[in-house]
Design an enzyme around this catalytic site. Structure first.
Site, PDB file in Angstrom:
ATOM      1  N   HIS A 120       0.833  -1.207   0.000  1.00 19.79           N
ATOM      2  CA  HIS A 120       0.000   0.000   0.000  1.00 19.79           C
ATOM      3  C   HIS A 120       0.861   1.247   0.000  1.00 19.79           C
ATOM      4  O   HIS A 120       2.079   1.204   0.230  1.00 19.79           O
ATOM      5  CB  HIS A 120      -0.915   0.013   1.233  1.00 19.79           C
ATOM      6  CG  HIS A 120      -0.169   0.171   2.537  1.00 19.79           C
ATOM      7  ND1 HIS A 120       0.542  -0.863   3.112  1.00 19.79           N
ATOM      8  CD2 HIS A 120      -0.008   1.239   3.353  1.00 19.79           C
ATOM      9  CE1 HIS A 120       1.104  -0.431   4.240  1.00 19.79           C
ATOM     10  NE2 HIS A 120       0.798   0.844   4.400  1.00 19.79           N
ATOM     11  N   ASP A 122       0.312   5.045   1.925  1.00 18.26           N
ATOM     12  CA  ASP A 122      -0.518   5.422   3.070  1.00 18.26           C
ATOM     13  C   ASP A 122      -1.693   6.333   2.688  1.00 18.26           C
ATOM     14  O   ASP A 122      -1.526   7.329   1.980  1.00 18.26           O
ATOM     15  CB  ASP A 122       0.338   6.115   4.137  1.00 18.26           C
ATOM     16  CG  ASP A 122       1.302   5.138   4.795  1.00 18.26           C
ATOM     17  OD1 ASP A 122       0.930   3.959   4.965  1.00 18.26           O
ATOM     18  OD2 ASP A 122       2.433   5.555   5.136  1.00 18.26           O
ATOM     19  N   HIS A 275       4.724   0.361   0.099  1.00 21.50           N
ATOM     20  CA  HIS A 275       5.469  -0.391   1.111  1.00 21.50           C
ATOM     21  C   HIS A 275       4.576  -1.464   1.704  1.00 21.50           C
ATOM     22  O   HIS A 275       3.352  -1.427   1.549  1.00 21.50           O
ATOM     23  CB  HIS A 275       6.006   0.535   2.207  1.00 21.50           C
ATOM     24  CG  HIS A 275       4.953   1.343   2.910  1.00 21.50           C
ATOM     25  ND1 HIS A 275       4.426   2.488   2.369  1.00 21.50           N
ATOM     26  CD2 HIS A 275       4.322   1.157   4.089  1.00 21.50           C
ATOM     27  CE1 HIS A 275       3.527   2.981   3.198  1.00 21.50           C
ATOM     28  NE2 HIS A 275       3.431   2.182   4.251  1.00 21.50           N
ATOM     29  N   ARG A 290       4.884   6.767  13.720  1.00 25.25           N
ATOM     30  CA  ARG A 290       4.772   7.349  12.371  1.00 25.25           C
ATOM     31  C   ARG A 290       4.109   8.710  12.407  1.00 25.25           C
ATOM     32  O   ARG A 290       3.075   8.869  13.034  1.00 25.25           O
ATOM     33  CB  ARG A 290       3.956   6.432  11.459  1.00 25.25           C
ATOM     34  CG  ARG A 290       3.956   6.911  10.006  1.00 25.25           C
ATOM     35  CD  ARG A 290       3.071   6.041   9.129  1.00 25.25           C
ATOM     36  NE  ARG A 290       1.784   6.656   8.931  1.00 25.25           N
ATOM     37  CZ  ARG A 290       0.710   6.025   8.440  1.00 25.25           C
ATOM     38  NH1 ARG A 290       0.781   4.754   8.115  1.00 25.25           N
ATOM     39  NH2 ARG A 290      -0.411   6.668   8.276  1.00 25.25           N
TER      40      ARG A 290
HETATM   41  C1  OGA Z   1       3.420   2.385   8.018  1.00 31.79           C
HETATM   42  C2  OGA Z   1       3.571   0.961   7.662  1.00 31.79           C
HETATM   43  C3  OGA Z   1       4.969  -0.961   7.956  1.00 31.79           C
HETATM   44  C4  OGA Z   1       5.808  -1.571   9.024  1.00 31.79           C
HETATM   45  O1  OGA Z   1       4.047   2.810   8.995  1.00 31.79           O
HETATM   46  O2  OGA Z   1       2.706   3.103   7.312  1.00 31.79           O
HETATM   47  O3  OGA Z   1       2.888   0.499   6.778  1.00 31.79           O
HETATM   48  O4  OGA Z   1       6.631  -2.443   8.684  1.00 31.79           O
HETATM   49  N1  OGA Z   1       4.496   0.298   8.353  1.00 31.79           N
HETATM   50  O5  OGA Z   1       5.633  -1.201  10.200  1.00 31.79           O
HETATM   51 MN    MN Z   2       1.830   2.179   5.715  1.00 37.64          MN
END
Ligand code: OGA
Ligand code: MN
Length: 299
Positions: A120, A122, A275, A290
């Site tokens: 995805h 974000d 990601h 985040r």
């Molecule tokens: C995010 C995400 C992936 C992870 O922080 O947006 O998708 O590995 N993280 O924590």
């Molecule tokens: Mn993410």
């Protein structure tokens, strides 16, 4: 790319020497930035240097950082206003700009395990999806729990001409609710979204091919996480094309695997990358913070 400078240290009267180096990791995609302490306010020269590297490489990795919540927010804020996520149960109580991805929860936030374990970008279900995200690792397992990143400029550029022509003017629907409920169905820590929360995230339509507002480069802008249908095509035909584009986007040659260390900060350009989280042994703690930078309407 190198920037060196000797500056007077206003406080101590000594000389402060700082050198930032930007080293590409995966071709042009992804760079590791060394020589910068993100806990300190960044002057404009340094900020512009980092911003240029961000546009050039799409993903920047900073190792060995030690940040307070305020410092994480302050660095992120240099790039724009920050999002406050719809799912309030993951927001740090005194810092709603910080989304907590912790398998044990923190300060009353709900635990989250493999939260983004699907490809995805974000929050593309927003009319104005985020410009980028800034993920800071507090605690990581000794193995597993890597994050994979893929280059959506490369995904677009490596399509054959016929497919490029076919998708040029297509539009797609992005939706949050389905993905959230799907993840909630086998996760007791996810409360259902309330009707009010769902009303905050109505379906949105975005172009399938996006021109990056700052680099002018074209990127494929669909993702398995939130893209549910193609507006102009019948359901089956749309699904078949989306499947083809999803698998094309994540071919190993375009993927970078980030092996986390505590103190890593990774920031990604959400407009031209995707990601996904990977699994790890749940006996280990994993805690990440985040922030998410507001973006603009895809064109
Ligand atoms: C995010 C995400 C992936 C992870 O922080 O947006 O998708 O590995 N993280 O924590
Ligand atoms: Mn993410």
């Amino acid at each position: 790319m190198q920037l060196s400078r000797i500056a007077d240290d206003m406080n101590g009267g000594g000389v402060l020497s700082m050198e930032i180096s930007v080293s590409p990791v995966h071709g042009r995609f992804v760079a590791e930035v060394a020589g910068v302490d993100l806990s300190k306010p960044l002057d404009d020269d340094y900020f512009h240097h980092i911003h240029d590297a961000f546009l050039e490489h799409s993903i920047l990795v900073f190792r060995g950082q030690a940040l307070t919540n305020e410092q994480h927010i302050a660095f992120s804020r240099r790039f724009g206003e920050l999002e406050i996520h719809t799912a309030k149960h993951w927001l740090l109580p005194d810092f709603p700009e910080i989304l907590v991805l912790s398998n044990r929860g923190e300060n009353g936030t709900r635990p989250i395990v493999n939260g983004g374990a699907y490809w995805h970008s974000d929050m593309t279900y927003m009319a104005k999806p985020p410009l980028g995200s800034v993920l800071y690792a507090l605690e990581v397992p000794p193995e597993g729990g890597d994050t994979l990143y893929t280059d959506m400029y490369a995904a677009y550029e490596t399509l054959d001409e016929k497919t490029k022509g076919r998708i040029e003017n297509l539009e797609v629907i992005h939706r949050y609710g389905d993905r959230y409920q799907m993840m909630a169905s086998d996760d007791n820590d996810r409360p259902p979204l309330t009707p009010e929360q769902l009303a905050e995230v109505p379906d949105v339509v975005h172009p399938m091919v996006r021109t990056h507002p700052e680099t002018g480069r074209k990127a494929l802008f669909v993702n398995e996480g939130f893209t549910v249908a193609i507006v102009e095509l019948a359901k089956d035909e749309g699904e078949a094309l989306l499947e083809k584009l999803f698998s094309h986007s994540v071919q190993p040659a375009h993927v970078y695997r980030h092996r986390w260390q505590a103190g890593d900060l990774v920031m990604w350009d959400n407009r031209c990358t995707m990601h996904r989280a990977t699994e790890y042994d749940l006996r280990y703690d994993r805690a990440m913070h985040r922030t998410t930078i507001q973006g603009d309407r895809p064109a």
